[in-house]
Design a protein around this motif. Structure first.
Motif, PDB file in Angstrom:
ATOM      1  N   PHE A   1       0.832  -1.203   0.000  1.00  0.00           N
ATOM      2  CA  PHE A   1       0.000   0.000   0.000  1.00  0.00           C
ATOM      3  C   PHE A   1       0.870   1.258   0.000  1.00  0.00           C
ATOM      4  N   PRO A   2       1.669   1.475  -1.042  1.00  0.00           N
ATOM      5  CA  PRO A   2       2.616   2.603  -1.009  1.00  0.00           C
ATOM      6  C   PRO A   2       1.949   3.975  -0.913  1.00  0.00           C
TER       7      PRO A   2
ATOM      8  N   GLU B   1      -5.943  11.599  -9.219  1.00  0.00           N
ATOM      9  CA  GLU B   1      -5.336  10.262  -9.253  1.00  0.00           C
ATOM     10  C   GLU B   1      -4.834   9.845  -7.876  1.00  0.00           C
ATOM     11  N   GLN B   2      -4.202  10.757  -7.154  1.00  0.00           N
ATOM     12  CA  GLN B   2      -3.731  10.449  -5.797  1.00  0.00           C
ATOM     13  C   GLN B   2      -4.897  10.078  -4.896  1.00  0.00           C
ATOM     14  N   ARG B   3      -5.976  10.845  -4.973  1.00  0.00           N
ATOM     15  CA  ARG B   3      -7.165  10.545  -4.155  1.00  0.00           C
ATOM     16  C   ARG B   3      -7.718   9.163  -4.486  1.00  0.00           C
ATOM     17  N   LYS B   4      -7.799   8.865  -5.762  1.00  0.00           N
ATOM     18  CA  LYS B   4      -8.342   7.585  -6.215  1.00  0.00           C
ATOM     19  C   LYS B   4      -7.498   6.416  -5.696  1.00  0.00           C
ATOM     20  N   VAL B   5      -6.182   6.532  -5.813  1.00  0.00           N
ATOM     21  CA  VAL B   5      -5.296   5.452  -5.385  1.00  0.00           C
ATOM     22  C   VAL B   5      -5.362   5.260  -3.870  1.00  0.00           C
ATOM     23  N   VAL B   6      -5.315   6.339  -3.109  1.00  0.00           N
ATOM     24  CA  VAL B   6      -5.377   6.220  -1.651  1.00  0.00           C
ATOM     25  C   VAL B   6      -6.721   5.633  -1.221  1.00  0.00           C
TER      26      VAL B   6
END
Length: 92
Positions: A7-8, A43-48
């Motif tokens: 979970f980087p 994209e950051q929000r989606k991945v987290v």
């Protein structure tokens, strides 16, 4: 238990927002998650959010969640599962 290397993005989020001054700076873990949503790109929000959902599937208690979050670099502890759910909603 899954490792933080799986979970980087969540690890980076935890270290950046759930740090030792989190409550002083944001007021709550939920507010820290809301600030992340404001600061991050789509994209950051989606991945987290995705990693958070996958991460939570591995645990049935707040104690286990806290233990795993600490291993990821979080300095904060959830008081109960309701607080976990508030962060989950904030990250959606």
């Amino acid at each position: 238990m899954k490792s933080s290397s799986e979970f980087p993005a969540l690890r980076d989020f935890s270290r950046g927002y759930f740090h030792e001054d989190c409550i002083d700076e944001y007021g709550s873990m939920e507010a820290a998650a809301r600030q992340f949503v404001k600061d991050a790109d789509r994209e950051q929000r989606k991945v987290v959010a995705h990693e958070w959902a996958e991460f939570l599937k591995s645990f049935s208690s707040v104690e286990k969640i806290n233990e795993a979050m600490r291993a990821m670099g979080s300095a904060c502890r959830f008081a109960d599962l309701d607080e976990v759910e508030k962060v989950t909603r904030a990250l959606r």
